[in-house]
Design a protein around this motif. Sequence first.
Motif, mmCIF file in Angstrom:
data_model
loop_
_atom_site.group_PDB
_atom_site.id
_atom_site.type_symbol
_atom_site.label_atom_id
_atom_site.label_comp_id
_atom_site.label_asym_id
_atom_site.label_seq_id
_atom_site.Cartn_x
_atom_site.Cartn_y
_atom_site.Cartn_z
ATOM 1 N N UNK A 96 -1.190 -1.857 4.830
ATOM 2 C CA UNK A 96 -2.629 -1.877 4.539
ATOM 3 C C UNK A 96 -3.265 -0.523 4.837
ATOM 4 N N UNK A 97 -2.912 0.047 5.973
ATOM 5 C CA UNK A 97 -3.563 1.274 6.438
ATOM 6 C C UNK A 97 -3.396 2.422 5.466
ATOM 7 N N UNK A 98 -2.240 2.500 4.831
ATOM 8 C CA UNK A 98 -1.960 3.622 3.940
ATOM 9 C C UNK A 98 -2.014 3.223 2.463
ATOM 10 N N UNK A 99 -2.847 2.225 2.169
ATOM 11 C CA UNK A 99 -3.182 1.856 0.783
ATOM 12 C C UNK A 99 -1.994 1.333 -0.020
ATOM 13 N N UNK A 100 -0.953 0.835 0.657
ATOM 14 C CA UNK A 100 0.213 0.359 -0.059
ATOM 15 C C UNK A 100 0.059 -1.074 -0.548
ATOM 16 N N UNK A 101 -0.718 -1.887 0.151
ATOM 17 C CA UNK A 101 -0.920 -3.280 -0.244
ATOM 18 C C UNK A 101 -2.376 -3.655 -0.005
ATOM 19 N N UNK A 102 -2.793 -4.749 -0.633
ATOM 20 C CA UNK A 102 -4.123 -5.273 -0.395
ATOM 21 C C UNK A 102 -4.156 -6.148 0.839
ATOM 22 N N UNK A 103 -5.347 -6.515 1.249
ATOM 23 C CA UNK A 103 -5.515 -7.280 2.476
ATOM 24 C C UNK A 103 -4.936 -8.685 2.385
ATOM 25 N N UNK A 104 -4.818 -9.230 1.177
ATOM 26 C CA UNK A 104 -4.430 -10.626 1.039
ATOM 27 C C UNK A 104 -2.966 -10.821 0.669
ATOM 28 N N UNK A 105 -2.160 -9.772 0.676
ATOM 29 C CA UNK A 105 -0.758 -9.900 0.272
ATOM 30 C C UNK A 105 0.064 -10.507 1.407
ATOM 31 N N UNK A 106 0.908 -11.466 1.075
ATOM 32 C CA UNK A 106 1.791 -12.119 2.040
ATOM 33 C C UNK A 106 3.163 -11.455 1.941
ATOM 34 N N UNK A 107 3.503 -10.644 2.933
ATOM 35 C CA UNK A 107 4.761 -9.903 2.891
ATOM 36 C C UNK A 107 5.974 -10.827 2.892
ATOM 37 N N UNK A 108 5.877 -11.929 3.598
ATOM 38 C CA UNK A 108 7.024 -12.843 3.624
ATOM 39 C C UNK A 108 7.319 -13.390 2.234
ATOM 40 N N UNK A 109 6.298 -13.788 1.495
ATOM 41 C CA UNK A 109 6.511 -14.314 0.148
ATOM 42 C C UNK A 109 7.098 -13.237 -0.769
ATOM 43 N N UNK A 110 6.583 -12.020 -0.648
ATOM 44 C CA UNK A 110 7.104 -10.924 -1.469
ATOM 45 C C UNK A 110 8.560 -10.652 -1.120
#
Length: 430
Positions: A96-110
Amino acid sequence: MWKETNVKYIHLTLIIVTLLFGTVSAQDTAVGEISPALIEQLDDLEAAVMELRELDALFPVDRLFPTREQAIETVLALSEEELSQQVLFEETQFYRAFDFIGDDLDLWEVYAELMADQVAGFYNPDTQEMNVLLLTGDELGDSLPPLERITYSHEYVHALQDQHFDLNAFMDGIEEPDAILAATAVVEGDASLAMQDYMLVLLQDEPGLAFQLLGDIMSLGVEVPESTPAILEAELTMPYLEGMEFVATLRNGGGWEAVNAAFADPPISTEQVLHPELYLSREAPLVVEVADMSALLGDDWQIVFTRTLGEFYLREYLDTQLAGRAAGRAAAGWGGDRYHLYYNESTGQLAWILRLAWDTPGDSAEFFNNYQDFAASRPGSQNTIFAQREILCWQNDAVEEALCLLGQDDVFVAYAPNWELAAAMIAGQP
């Protein structure tokens, strides 16, 4: 792919690489019995790889052919043990901090989707077992299909590496994600280059296999799931693609002996992998210190990481906004860095301070100029605000965030909910 063990220090896709190599027991995962004809073919395949890689096997490895379902089930079960909620939380904040993902992305699901889509083979140094999935057939026959033979060659190189260089010991003690990625590039780049050599020999001996291989690859698909963030794909492919270029440079200059030597003296930064000449000259990253801003931020903020970003992650961060090859050019000349990442538990907001050292004043100036374009290009950025000490800031009122920048010999970048706080984080640095 191979099993790597420094789980708590690495970003999610490196954790994915780790968990691809989970233990799979022989008694319940074999697709079928290995026939004498297939054993003979595998013996010949291993002999060819040993000759190409110029490493002899010290002892046989166990050959396993799990089904895709069995491999995925095992990998996901192992991931639940390794990927604690705390690890997922911390890595989410980094992305999140470095603009790689949005706030609502679930890393486990990805992660789970990516794993199910990408797993093809793995070597486990803990058990010295080699696993190859049948991608183009359902049962073992008397001959391994060509695509699986190529996968087998890659995994067998990992077995040879482990026997000669001890892969677990090779990675032991490496803590920074940038350095872990660099060391991983040696392992995967080596196996990828030898696999490429094997594939060329295979196609020279059996030219007709080229069309079969092409058809198999096209039917299976080679792209990661569309929902995969670009950073995860970049992390996943970097050790293979850029790692192979790095290893090829070593081999071109000193043969496989030079590659073997890299297992005793690995690159210590992604900069050395991306620019092999810097590894050959042993240009080490500069030591960079950043002052802790916890007192300035207040009691609601907790520190998540104190880490090195590295040239690879800096390049990928810049690539979220800069067009073309500008991100690579702006990140080149990286000399060293350090960042502190903070999280506000009550608001979910982030703040970070990054200090970058450069090889030359020209490199520093190039990054400084490009970063102004980067900051202005982020969605919602308003006009530049001039603060104390010539600090430049960009405010986004819509989402309560700001970036500030100070260019000197070193370059300071700070991110916070508002420009006053981001500027104060920079002003508080020695």
